[in-house]
Design an enzyme around this catalytic site. Structure first.
Site, mmCIF file in Angstrom:
data_model
loop_
_atom_site.group_PDB
_atom_site.id
_atom_site.type_symbol
_atom_site.label_atom_id
_atom_site.label_comp_id
_atom_site.label_asym_id
_atom_site.label_seq_id
_atom_site.Cartn_x
_atom_site.Cartn_y
_atom_site.Cartn_z
ATOM 1 N N LEU A 38 -91.261 32.543 5.103
ATOM 2 C CA LEU A 38 -91.471 31.193 5.632
ATOM 3 C C LEU A 38 -91.275 31.139 7.150
ATOM 4 O O LEU A 38 -90.452 31.854 7.714
ATOM 5 C CB LEU A 38 -90.509 30.217 4.941
ATOM 6 C CG LEU A 38 -90.684 30.131 3.419
ATOM 7 C CD1 LEU A 38 -89.653 29.172 2.824
ATOM 8 C CD2 LEU A 38 -92.103 29.701 3.027
ATOM 9 N N ALA A 40 -92.281 28.304 10.847
ATOM 10 C CA ALA A 40 -92.317 26.903 11.282
ATOM 11 C C ALA A 40 -93.508 26.132 10.699
ATOM 12 O O ALA A 40 -93.435 24.909 10.544
ATOM 13 C CB ALA A 40 -92.353 26.842 12.807
ATOM 14 N N HIS A 42 -94.696 26.481 7.618
ATOM 15 C CA HIS A 42 -94.258 26.040 6.281
ATOM 16 C C HIS A 42 -93.249 24.897 6.409
ATOM 17 O O HIS A 42 -93.266 23.948 5.620
ATOM 18 C CB HIS A 42 -93.611 27.204 5.523
ATOM 19 C CG HIS A 42 -94.512 28.391 5.347
ATOM 20 N ND1 HIS A 42 -94.223 29.621 5.877
ATOM 21 C CD2 HIS A 42 -95.687 28.538 4.696
ATOM 22 C CE1 HIS A 42 -95.179 30.476 5.570
ATOM 23 N NE2 HIS A 42 -96.088 29.845 4.859
ATOM 24 N N GLU A 154 -103.758 22.991 6.984
ATOM 25 C CA GLU A 154 -105.147 23.135 7.453
ATOM 26 C C GLU A 154 -105.386 24.530 8.015
ATOM 27 O O GLU A 154 -106.534 24.917 8.235
ATOM 28 C CB GLU A 154 -105.445 22.093 8.541
ATOM 29 C CG GLU A 154 -105.531 20.687 7.983
ATOM 30 C CD GLU A 154 -105.808 19.639 9.043
ATOM 31 O OE1 GLU A 154 -105.848 19.997 10.247
ATOM 32 O OE2 GLU A 154 -105.955 18.474 8.673
ATOM 33 N N GLN A 159 -109.256 27.204 1.938
ATOM 34 C CA GLN A 159 -108.363 27.048 0.777
ATOM 35 C C GLN A 159 -108.090 25.561 0.516
ATOM 36 O O GLN A 159 -108.117 25.098 -0.629
ATOM 37 C CB GLN A 159 -107.066 27.790 1.054
ATOM 38 C CG GLN A 159 -105.964 27.527 0.062
ATOM 39 C CD GLN A 159 -104.775 28.433 0.314
ATOM 40 O OE1 GLN A 159 -104.791 29.584 -0.091
ATOM 41 N NE2 GLN A 159 -103.752 27.934 0.983
ATOM 42 N N SER A 191 -98.290 32.559 11.271
ATOM 43 C CA SER A 191 -98.717 33.181 10.024
ATOM 44 C C SER A 191 -97.719 34.261 9.648
ATOM 45 O O SER A 191 -97.207 34.963 10.535
ATOM 46 C CB SER A 191 -100.102 33.827 10.195
ATOM 47 O OG SER A 191 -100.375 34.688 9.104
ATOM 48 N N SER A 192 -97.459 34.379 8.356
ATOM 49 C CA SER A 192 -96.564 35.452 7.909
ATOM 50 C C SER A 192 -97.128 36.810 8.319
ATOM 51 O O SER A 192 -96.379 37.765 8.539
ATOM 52 C CB SER A 192 -96.391 35.392 6.390
ATOM 53 O OG SER A 192 -96.011 34.087 6.018
HETATM 54 P P1 AMP Z 1 -98.779 30.966 2.843
HETATM 55 O O1 AMP Z 1 -97.514 31.097 2.125
HETATM 56 O O2 AMP Z 1 -98.679 31.419 4.273
HETATM 57 O O3 AMP Z 1 -99.972 31.512 2.135
HETATM 58 O O4 AMP Z 1 -99.069 29.417 2.997
HETATM 59 C C1 AMP Z 1 -98.435 28.400 2.281
HETATM 60 C C2 AMP Z 1 -98.901 27.083 2.849
HETATM 61 O O5 AMP Z 1 -98.504 26.989 4.214
HETATM 62 C C3 AMP Z 1 -100.431 26.913 2.839
HETATM 63 O O6 AMP Z 1 -100.747 25.559 2.504
HETATM 64 C C4 AMP Z 1 -100.803 27.235 4.259
HETATM 65 O O7 AMP Z 1 -102.011 26.632 4.680
HETATM 66 C C5 AMP Z 1 -99.622 26.660 5.011
HETATM 67 N N1 AMP Z 1 -99.489 27.255 6.340
HETATM 68 C C6 AMP Z 1 -99.453 28.570 6.643
HETATM 69 N N2 AMP Z 1 -99.373 28.743 7.975
HETATM 70 C C7 AMP Z 1 -99.362 27.501 8.533
HETATM 71 C C8 AMP Z 1 -99.299 27.002 9.871
HETATM 72 N N3 AMP Z 1 -99.247 27.823 10.915
HETATM 73 N N4 AMP Z 1 -99.314 25.663 10.062
HETATM 74 C C9 AMP Z 1 -99.364 24.822 8.994
HETATM 75 N N5 AMP Z 1 -99.430 25.221 7.713
HETATM 76 C C10 AMP Z 1 -99.430 26.547 7.491
#
Ligand code: AMP
Length: 301
Positions: A38, A40, A42, A154, A159, A191-192
């Site tokens: 996780l 910022a 998330h 977004e 997705q 991004s992770s």
């Molecule tokens: P993930 O676990 O990264 O696949 O994403 C989980 C949720 O977090 C998804 O709805 C993603 O679109 C959202 N998310 C990931 N990165 C960001 C970001 N930088 N800003 C806002 N939402 C994000």
């Protein structure tokens, strides 16, 4: 500020036991599905969930069905202690960390869902089956949590569009809320997967948000011609040879159909490989009050 402790659950019966009382009292439940690691971005989803609901549920589950055979499932970052701290700081009520069996059951003979045509283009063209895995997991997670609100980023624009369709097509009584992308100071979307970037790749990756910002600047100057707007984006990407573009496409925000002119519904979507890491990003070309995000200004060419 007082923080109430987060309740940790693993199985679906444990999850349901936590939610049955608040649900019975008519309290509004918001759900934020994640794959953990996780950051910022998330946290922003959790804050939005907190603002629109009484109970916030976060899941952390690295979903194997959305990874292709050559993709990064085993090396996907896993940071469980950090994740527990982040959800506590964000005021989350329930953290659900299922294992594969909790989500998919014991055998391979179950119902299959397909993302449909929206899942075959853009990311889906480069990652066949990826969105089938996404709808498979989110449908099950929604069945387990039964939230009133589903909060998504977004950042993963395609997705979000596909999951809006899932909810609409299956007539699920869930409101979908999309949250603008949270970025680093230089504009790179959080991004992770940024953790995989070498220092050189990290420096080069800034070409991606710069490309989006340059295209947006051209549109803000009045250009509605796609070749012109795309050229502004391409010149930023071309300035960084380490950035290998997979696609740069202007599309309609809901249908994701390619467009030929820029209008209020046009979103620019980009995917690029930087070193061994695939990054995606997007931006509205004419941001309005309802869809503003926080791309930094870039100098005009
Ligand atoms: P993930 O676990 O990264 O696949 O994403 C989980 C949720 O977090 C998804 O709805 C993603 O679109 C959202 N998310 C990931 N990165 C960001 C970001 N930088 N800003 C806002 N939402 C994000």
């Amino acid at each position: 500020m007082t923080t109430t402790p987060v309740t940790h659950v693993a199985t679906v019966p444990e999850l349901r036991a936590q939610l049955s009382a608040p649900r019975g009292e008519g309290r509004r439940i918001a759900f934020v599905p994640t794959m953990g690691a996780l950051h910022a971005g998330h946290a922003e989803l959790m804050h939005r969930a907190r603002a629109v609901a009484d109970i916030v549920v976060v899941s952390c589950f690295v979903n194997p069905t959305q990874f292709g055979p050559t993709e990064d499932l085993s090396r996907y970052p896993r940071t469980p202690e950090h994740d527990a701290e982040l959800v506590a700081a964000a005021g989350v009520d329930v953290l659900w960390r299922p294992d594969e069996r909790d989500v998919y059951g014991d055998d391979d003979a179950g119902t299959r869902l397909l993302a449909g045509p929206l899942g075959d283009i853009l990311e889906g063209a480069s990652r066949p089956g990826h969105f089938d895995g996404v709808v498979a997991v989110v449908a099950r997670l929604l069945g387990a949590v039964q939230p009133d609100v589903l909060v998504l980023g977004e950042k993963d624009f395609q997705q979000l569009a596909i999951l809006r369709r899932l909810v609409a097509d299956l007539l699920l009584p869930v409101e979908v809320v999309g949250v603008p992308t949270i970025r680093e100071a230089d504009g790179l979307a959080r991004s992770s997967r940024n953790a995989y970037l070498s220092p050189e790749d990290r420096a080069a990756a800034v070409a991606i948000p710069r490309a989006l910002a340059a295209a947006r600047a051209r549109a803000a100057d009045g250009s509605r011609e796609l070749p012109d707007v795309l050229a502004a984006a391409r010149s930023q990407l071309a300035a960084q040879p380490r950035v290998e573009v997979d696609y740069l496409v202007a599309a309609h925000a809901t249908s994701l159909a390619p467009v030929t002119r820029v209008d209020d519904a046009t979103v620019l979507l980009v995917a690029a490989r930087v070193g061994s890491t695939r990054l995606i990003d997007n931006a509205r070309l004419l941001p309005g009050p309802d869809n503003a995000d926080h791309l930094p200004e870039v100098p005009h060419d």
